[in-house]
Design an enzyme around this catalytic site. Sequence first.
Site, PDB file in Angstrom:
ATOM      1  CB  CYS A 115      -0.908  -0.016   1.222  1.00 32.74           C
ATOM      2  SG  CYS A 115      -1.653   1.575   1.599  1.00 32.74           S
ATOM      3  CD  GLU A 150       8.558  -0.755 -14.730  1.00 36.92           C
ATOM      4  OE1 GLU A 150       8.973  -0.725 -15.897  1.00 36.92           O
ATOM      5  OE2 GLU A 150       7.865  -1.690 -14.284  1.00 36.92           O
ATOM      6  CD  GLU A 308      12.861  -1.795 -16.732  1.00 32.16           C
ATOM      7  OE1 GLU A 308      11.899  -2.290 -17.373  1.00 32.16           O
ATOM      8  OE2 GLU A 308      12.929  -1.805 -15.499  1.00 32.16           O
ATOM      9  CG  HIS A 359      10.829  -9.181 -21.131  1.00 25.87           C
ATOM     10  ND1 HIS A 359      11.946  -8.555 -21.628  1.00 25.87           N
ATOM     11  CD2 HIS A 359       9.897  -8.207 -20.979  1.00 25.87           C
ATOM     12  CE1 HIS A 359      11.703  -7.262 -21.761  1.00 25.87           C
ATOM     13  NE2 HIS A 359      10.462  -7.026 -21.381  1.00 25.87           N
TER      14      HIS A 359
END
Length: 661
Positions: A115, A150, A308, A359
């Site tokens: 949170c 991020e 990135e 990925h």
Amino acid sequence: MRDWPTKTLALGGDYNPEQWPRPVWDEDIELMHRAGVSFVSLGIFSWSWLEPAKGEYEFEWLDTIMDKLHAGGIAVDLATATATPPPWLSAAHPEILPVDRDGHTLWPGSRQAWCPTSPVFRDYALALTRQMATRYHDHPALAMWHVSNEYACHNLPCYCDECARHFRAWLQRRYETLDRLNDAWGTAFWSQRYTAWDQVLPPRRSTSFNNPTHVLDYKRFSSDALLDFMRAERAVLDEHSPGVLVTTNFMTLSGFRHLDYHQWTPTVDVVSTDHYIVDALAHPRSELAYSGDLTRGLAGGAPWMLMEHSTSAVNWQPTNHAKAPGQTIRDALAHVARGADTIGWFQWRQSRAGSEKFHSAVVPHAGADSARFREVEELGRIAGRLGELVGSRVEARVALLHDYQSMWAAAGPCMPSSELDPLEAAHTIHRLLHDRGVTCDVVHPSADLTAYDVVVVPQLYLITDEHAAAVADAARAGAQVLVTYFSGISDADDHVRLGGYPGAFRDLLGVRVEEFFPLGPGGEVALTGGTGTWWSEHVEVTDAVVLESYAAGPLSGKAALTRRDVGQGGAWYLSTLPDDDRLGRLLDDVLAAGGVTPTVAGLPTGVEATRRRSGEGSWLFLLNHTDAPQAVPASGHDLVTDGRLDGVELAPGGVAVLREG
């Protein structure tokens, strides 16, 4: 400040040595040298390895790899490792977990399950940050701190009771009194008037539409809550590791809109971002350019860092397409053309297990004996030659306004069209300018707009009086200002400006809109010179020249495009989104009126042209996004092939970077 690697264009990316046995580490560093890698981001998702139990820290493995990287001449962008809590923390303190709009707890098992306002999570995260800063401040490999990772990618918005408590405190600071809150939120409607602060909740799922300003303020609060968290980590770094650059990776790709990055930039020393090609978009290469121009705008025009992107396929789209041969180089240099001085990938070595095992990476599952790795090696050689342009700035005479808070408001409940993306006009206009070889700075309305010859105001639904005045000042100073439909409608409280749309720009434009006529997806309306899509308006002209009218339907004969002389410049109003041909001709007229010419005259369709400049030097980037060879009338020393070119013949998918002169 310690220096970031600047002698060459810095090349690198996320490195996760904890995923691999130690004998691989030495091989990694050898391969990094082959690829021209000069930096790595380290420790981003390493909390469970650094602190396997409360207060028990294991740094030996990180010490070892930091030493190896330094010995190999590779700089480290070291993460605070706070992006994702370890399982022991979530098990001991389930109250740190985020809650969705329906009241469901989002459980651990993925990443970023915390949170944004949890005091318990903050205490643990700051304790780890303190340990990292104290231990590694003097390590010679450390060149930059990477705070978290991020922000808001997965855990925003959170609607838990802790967030409700912090939201009320945020509102008290913003409005001071309940009377002011009630006025701002328009609570006279639907009996929503608050008489005590503890009555206010997050905009959880309700019986019908939530109050729009309530929703808008919760987006503002949520962005501010994570910014406050980032500042708390930054404060620990400043105390225990002063003088080291600090960044966090933004996400300026068009689909991410949770954070108001304009407010975040003062907290970082270097603006960095992540960007991935989304193949499902109609124009993915244009979206890449928009993201780069937005990131540069956030950096105030200064060079920025691509933290990135991918060498090839990602893992999170319905179909994850591999990049064509040469595209790894072209995509990387497309970001450099937009102002990046650092190119990073996720990740260095492709994982064997986990959610991102498919990925792409610099070292793929096939290993270094692969076409993909050889292409990265070639990019490394090119990057070495591009060192001379590091620190240069992108040349742009056009500004396109972008405001996260306006987007939030325009995407709120009960709008004239819930199907109209707040960036539809921005992306379309930017794409057509990009196709013409005209570079835009994508900037906040608070930027110095008088520095530009053309200013585009696309669907800027919410705007303050101050920023609206700055747009008018730019026109009076000589800029050509193009305002599109659904702009200037509301003030900062999302209250409609009365007297006719587009309220904040009505006087500047010399028009008055009486009513909206949305068209919806696939909807069209005939114009005297083309076709309008998505939107139309009942426009009454008060002091402007009509350049285009609606030719059919309920608005037949009404103005669709107008222009008004303003001071030394002009103000144009576009009440629909024309087809590409008609909109392109309009942009040609606006550019001509502003004296703005393409970067390269006679640029072939599908070739991107951008110029970076520093002092007396300039570098022209040419990127061929087509499957055919293209000839470009330009000359200079090509840093890609390291040879002189008089007239450029770009191979299919080819790139040239010309040192001009």
